[in-house]
Design a protein around this motif. Structure first.
Motif, short mmCIF file in Angstrom:
data_model
loop_
_atom_site.label_atom_id
_atom_site.label_comp_id
_atom_site.label_asym_id
_atom_site.label_seq_id
_atom_site.Cartn_x
_atom_site.Cartn_y
_atom_site.Cartn_z
N ILE A 95 0.70 -1.29 -0.12
CA ILE A 95 0.00 -0.04 0.05
C ILE A 95 0.78 1.35 0.11
CG2 ILE A 95 -1.43 1.31 1.29
CD1 ILE A 95 -3.01 -1.25 2.19
N SER B 99 -6.60 -2.17 0.68
CA SER B 99 -7.01 -1.64 2.18
C SER B 99 -8.11 -2.58 2.85
CB SER B 99 -7.36 -0.04 1.97
OG SER B 99 -6.53 0.72 1.27
N LYS B 102 -6.27 -5.81 3.89
CA LYS B 102 -5.64 -5.36 5.26
C LYS B 102 -6.57 -5.42 6.46
CE LYS B 102 -3.63 -1.48 7.40
NZ LYS B 102 -2.74 -0.26 7.35
#
Ligand SMILES: [Zn+2]
Ligand SMILES: [Zn+2]
Ligand SMILES: [Zn+2]
Ligand SMILES: [Zn+2]
Lengths: 130, 130
Positions: A95, B99, B102
């Motif tokens: 990321i 994201s 995650k």
DNA sequence: TCTTGACTCTATTCTAAGTATAGACTTTAT
DNA sequence: ATAAAGTCTATACTTAGAATAGAGTCAAGA
């Protein structure tokens, strides 16, 4: 059930199922007289487990390890926890990289807003001269 | 200069340089009598351009297009601008995906904080039952 | 019964962007 | 002269499947 139904129920493609079998990830099913693969619920569950793991981007080798762990239920799960932690780290790294890349690309995009000729293109000139 | 020096100056590995040449991305250099590749500044610049592009994750096929564009400097640069815009979109998509991944991984990690046995592992039980 | 379509089988090839060998040859330094 | 370092080509390997060819199988309709 035959492979087509397993594919529908699991959401994996037929080729993917055969691929997992070739890799030794999914157990080999029984065969019918005509040599068709014949699956039961246990193998559907195996496949769903594999699919869950893949959706979290756990590699095939790591899934092998997890399956080995599942078959040794009395051992400590610390390696499992560690594997997930490492994945979180990797995802964070990625990321960060992508955010930085995004910034660079956006700045580059701003350097050529209108339609120009190639030789006047701000993007190409940024790419050329570093 | 020979390929080793080009590698040092460009920051690409020798194998990568030869790979780009095989792909038709980097022009073929002259050869010495002993058949060693012999590079000049123009080819160094070509390679640096390729490396810049790759660092922005522009694919080899797309770099081919960019090189074609560079060789036609009177045409409009709109395709160049579009390429960069598309890359920004792709990078944004990927960041979103990661994201979300995650988040999932972090929740999963919390479901097994201490060292337990495999059969008690919260992570494995989340992976197994969907 | 024949045929057609849907399904399955194995084996092989392809993808992206390199990386890593093996075996042979050349150049450079000692 | 010899040894080390550099270079050459060709080939195989990596990831996680996707795609195809050619052959065999099964069920339904005419
Ligand atoms: Zn991993
Ligand atoms: Zn432009
Ligand atoms: Zn692209
Ligand atoms: Zn655990």
């Amino acid at each position: 059930m035959k492979i087509g139904e397993l594919a529908k129920r699991s959401g994996c493609s037929i080729q993917t199922i055969r691929f997992y079998e070739r890799q030794g990830l999914l157990s080999k099913p029984k065969r019918t007289e005509a040599n068709y693969r014949s699956y039961g619920k246990a193998l559907l569950d195996e496949l769903i487990f594999i699919k869950q793991c893949r959706s979290l981007d756990i590699s095939i080798k790591e899934i092998e390890t997890l399956i080995y762990n599942k078959n040794n239920p009395e051992q400590s799960c610390s390696s499992v926890n560690k594997l997930i932690d490492e994945h979180i780290c990797q995802v964070n790294e990625k990321i960060k990289e992508l955010s930085s890349l995004k910034l660079t690309l956006e700045q580059m995009a701003q350097s050529c807003d209108a339609n120009k000729t190639i030789k006047e293109c701000g993007i190409l000139s940024e790419l050329t001269g570093s």
